[in-house]
Motif scaffolding. Structure first.
Motif, mmCIF file in Angstrom:
data_model
loop_
_atom_site.group_PDB
_atom_site.id
_atom_site.type_symbol
_atom_site.label_atom_id
_atom_site.label_comp_id
_atom_site.label_asym_id
_atom_site.label_seq_id
_atom_site.Cartn_x
_atom_site.Cartn_y
_atom_site.Cartn_z
ATOM 1 N N MET A 39 -7.343 9.859 -3.869
ATOM 2 C CA MET A 39 -6.300 9.986 -2.849
ATOM 3 C C MET A 39 -4.913 9.711 -3.423
ATOM 4 S SD MET A 39 -7.293 6.616 -0.668
ATOM 5 C CE MET A 39 -5.867 6.212 0.256
ATOM 6 N N LEU A 40 -4.851 9.086 -4.614
ATOM 7 C CA LEU A 40 -3.564 8.795 -5.252
ATOM 8 C C LEU A 40 -3.146 9.874 -6.246
ATOM 9 C CD1 LEU A 40 -4.026 4.968 -5.876
ATOM 10 C CD2 LEU A 40 -2.622 6.060 -4.132
ATOM 11 N N GLU A 41 -3.982 10.887 -6.466
ATOM 12 C CA GLU A 41 -3.667 11.924 -7.453
ATOM 13 C C GLU A 41 -2.332 12.617 -7.220
ATOM 14 O OE1 GLU A 41 -6.943 14.598 -8.006
ATOM 15 O OE2 GLU A 41 -8.184 13.053 -8.906
ATOM 16 N N PRO A 42 -1.961 12.945 -5.973
ATOM 17 C CA PRO A 42 -0.682 13.646 -5.808
ATOM 18 C C PRO A 42 0.552 12.749 -5.954
ATOM 19 C CG PRO A 42 -1.823 13.477 -3.691
ATOM 20 C CD PRO A 42 -2.722 12.894 -4.732
ATOM 21 N N VAL A 43 0.367 11.428 -6.011
ATOM 22 C CA VAL A 43 1.502 10.499 -6.073
ATOM 23 C C VAL A 43 2.067 10.455 -7.490
ATOM 24 C CG1 VAL A 43 2.261 8.127 -5.669
ATOM 25 C CG2 VAL A 43 0.493 9.120 -4.205
ATOM 26 N N GLU A 46 8.300 7.445 -10.893
ATOM 27 C CA GLU A 46 9.438 7.581 -11.804
ATOM 28 C C GLU A 46 9.235 6.574 -12.921
ATOM 29 O OE1 GLU A 46 12.803 8.824 -13.539
ATOM 30 O OE2 GLU A 46 12.369 9.625 -11.561
ATOM 31 N N ALA A 47 8.789 7.044 -14.088
ATOM 32 C CA ALA A 47 8.494 6.150 -15.208
ATOM 33 C C ALA A 47 9.080 6.716 -16.496
ATOM 34 C CB ALA A 47 6.991 5.967 -15.357
ATOM 35 N N TYR A 48 9.856 5.910 -17.173
ATOM 36 C CA TYR A 48 10.424 6.288 -18.468
ATOM 37 C C TYR A 48 11.241 7.576 -18.382
ATOM 38 C CZ TYR A 48 6.643 3.066 -19.553
ATOM 39 O OH TYR A 48 5.787 1.999 -19.552
ATOM 40 N N GLY A 49 11.950 7.741 -17.271
ATOM 41 C CA GLY A 49 12.842 8.882 -17.118
ATOM 42 C C GLY A 49 12.193 10.174 -16.672
ATOM 43 N N GLN A 50 10.925 10.143 -16.306
ATOM 44 C CA GLN A 50 10.280 11.362 -15.809
ATOM 45 C C GLN A 50 9.218 11.012 -14.775
ATOM 46 O OE1 GLN A 50 8.767 13.141 -19.352
ATOM 47 N NE2 GLN A 50 6.869 11.975 -19.345
ATOM 48 N N MET A 51 8.827 12.018 -14.006
ATOM 49 C CA MET A 51 7.796 11.815 -12.989
ATOM 50 C C MET A 51 6.425 11.830 -13.676
ATOM 51 S SD MET A 51 9.623 11.274 -10.471
ATOM 52 C CE MET A 51 8.604 11.210 -9.032
ATOM 53 N N THR A 52 5.624 10.796 -13.377
ATOM 54 C CA THR A 52 4.345 10.599 -14.041
ATOM 55 C C THR A 52 3.274 10.320 -12.989
ATOM 56 O OG1 THR A 52 5.585 9.545 -15.830
ATOM 57 C CG2 THR A 52 3.212 9.245 -15.855
ATOM 58 N N PRO A 53 2.068 10.878 -13.135
ATOM 59 C CA PRO A 53 0.983 10.549 -12.202
ATOM 60 C C PRO A 53 0.642 9.060 -12.274
ATOM 61 C CG PRO A 53 0.400 12.460 -13.537
ATOM 62 C CD PRO A 53 1.654 11.885 -14.115
ATOM 63 N N ILE A 54 0.238 8.500 -11.134
ATOM 64 C CA ILE A 54 -0.073 7.068 -11.057
ATOM 65 C C ILE A 54 -1.133 6.660 -12.072
ATOM 66 C CG2 ILE A 54 -1.531 5.596 -9.598
ATOM 67 C CD1 ILE A 54 0.489 5.621 -7.533
ATOM 68 N N ASN A 55 -2.143 7.509 -12.285
ATOM 69 C CA ASN A 55 -3.232 7.123 -13.194
ATOM 70 C C ASN A 55 -2.796 7.079 -14.655
ATOM 71 O OD1 ASN A 55 -3.066 9.842 -13.725
ATOM 72 N ND2 ASN A 55 -5.182 10.299 -13.176
ATOM 73 N N GLN A 56 -1.537 7.456 -14.944
ATOM 74 C CA GLN A 56 -1.028 7.366 -16.309
ATOM 75 C C GLN A 56 -0.134 6.144 -16.517
ATOM 76 O OE1 GLN A 56 0.650 11.053 -17.674
ATOM 77 N NE2 GLN A 56 -1.166 12.209 -17.101
ATOM 78 N N LEU A 77 7.186 -1.448 -14.330
ATOM 79 C CA LEU A 77 6.919 -0.285 -13.469
ATOM 80 C C LEU A 77 6.272 -0.651 -12.133
ATOM 81 C CD1 LEU A 77 5.583 2.312 -16.062
ATOM 82 C CD2 LEU A 77 7.820 2.238 -14.976
ATOM 83 N N VAL A 78 5.942 -1.926 -11.936
ATOM 84 C CA VAL A 78 5.231 -2.330 -10.715
ATOM 85 C C VAL A 78 6.014 -1.918 -9.470
ATOM 86 C CG1 VAL A 78 4.352 -4.287 -9.391
ATOM 87 C CG2 VAL A 78 3.989 -4.190 -11.850
ATOM 88 N N ASN A 79 7.310 -2.205 -9.442
ATOM 89 C CA ASN A 79 8.121 -1.866 -8.264
ATOM 90 C C ASN A 79 8.232 -0.354 -8.077
ATOM 91 O OD1 ASN A 79 8.561 -4.520 -7.455
ATOM 92 N ND2 ASN A 79 10.345 -4.736 -8.802
ATOM 93 N N ALA A 80 8.326 0.393 -9.179
ATOM 94 C CA ALA A 80 8.401 1.856 -9.086
ATOM 95 C C ALA A 80 7.106 2.432 -8.514
ATOM 96 C CB ALA A 80 8.686 2.459 -10.463
ATOM 97 N N VAL A 81 5.963 1.877 -8.917
ATOM 98 C CA VAL A 81 4.672 2.335 -8.399
ATOM 99 C C VAL A 81 4.572 2.022 -6.905
ATOM 100 C CG1 VAL A 81 2.166 2.005 -8.509
ATOM 101 C CG2 VAL A 81 3.487 2.167 -10.618
ATOM 102 N N GLU A 82 4.971 0.809 -6.530
ATOM 103 C CA GLU A 82 4.931 0.429 -5.110
ATOM 104 C C GLU A 82 5.816 1.364 -4.287
ATOM 105 O OE1 GLU A 82 6.126 -3.142 -2.032
ATOM 106 O OE2 GLU A 82 7.213 -2.866 -3.920
ATOM 107 N N LYS A 83 7.009 1.642 -4.772
ATOM 108 C CA LYS A 83 7.949 2.524 -4.066
ATOM 109 C C LYS A 83 7.361 3.935 -3.935
ATOM 110 C CE LYS A 83 12.651 4.276 -4.309
ATOM 111 N NZ LYS A 83 13.843 4.440 -5.143
ATOM 112 N N ALA A 84 6.743 4.435 -4.997
ATOM 113 C CA ALA A 84 6.151 5.781 -4.969
ATOM 114 C C ALA A 84 5.042 5.861 -3.921
ATOM 115 C CB ALA A 84 5.610 6.143 -6.341
#
Length: 185
Positions: A39-43, A46-56, A77-84
């Motif tokens: 269910m998180l695949e489409p999320v 914003e990591a290291y200047g580009q959009m990255t899938p959560i599982n990466q 990246l914890v806050n960025a993941v939470e925001k995403a």
């Protein structure tokens, strides 16, 4: 059939199968009240200047039927993941615990189940349209073929139509199964 014309039915089949595979991926992202890592695949994060899938950016686990956890590898990246996750539209409220983000999956109410069922139907219709577009492409290839006898043309067209009907039937079956899963209490 004519020797000089050969329709690439394998290519048409592969493209129709691709539409079906895409539908299954979209269905997997629909939340049905049960926790699922897919269910998180489409999320995207914003990591290291580009959009990255959560599982990466972390490990996604399902420790309980109603809980998904994400162990973020980089503390920054914890806050960025939470925001995403909050902005993803999944309707899940993340809970922080150091570098681990917990996602409790709430019970679905009847209204939300109906909404999800409609979304599933929209996904299925998009897949049907994709299959029909492949069919249209095949039919155009047949019509463009020079020196193709009318009987041969009809045979090729019926083969393409049978392939289309079989894939539409698979899409309908997948939709029926997903809607039953969504409506199950």
């Amino acid at each position: 059939m004519s020797d000089d014309f050969e329709l690439d039915t394998d290519d048409l089949e592969r493209r129709m199968d691709g539409a079906l595979a895409n539908l299954r991926t979209e269905f997997a992202s629909l939340r049905t009240g049960r926790a699922s890592a897919s269910m998180l695949e489409p999320v995207q994060v914003e990591a290291y200047g580009q959009m990255t899938p959560i599982n990466q950016v972390g490990t996604v686990n399902v420790p309980e039927p109603r809980m998904v956890t994400i162990n973020v590898w980089d503390k920054g990246l914890v806050n960025a993941v939470e925001k995403a996750i909050r902005n993803s539209g999944l309707g899940i409220n993340p809970q922080m615990n150091g570098t681990i983000i917990m996602l409790p999956i709430p019970e679905l109410n009847e209204e939300r189940r109906r909404e999800l069922s409609k979304v599933a139907a929209q996904y299925a219709e998009s897949a049907r349209v994709a299959v029909r577009n492949v069919r249209q492409d095949g039919m155009q290839q047949i019509k463009k073929a020079d020196k193709l006898a009318e009987d041969d043309q009809k045979l090729w067209e019926s083969e393409v139509q049978e392939m289309t009907d079989a894939h539409i039937k698979k899409i309908d079956a997948a939709l029926e199964a997903k809607q039953a899963e969504i409506m199950q209490v």
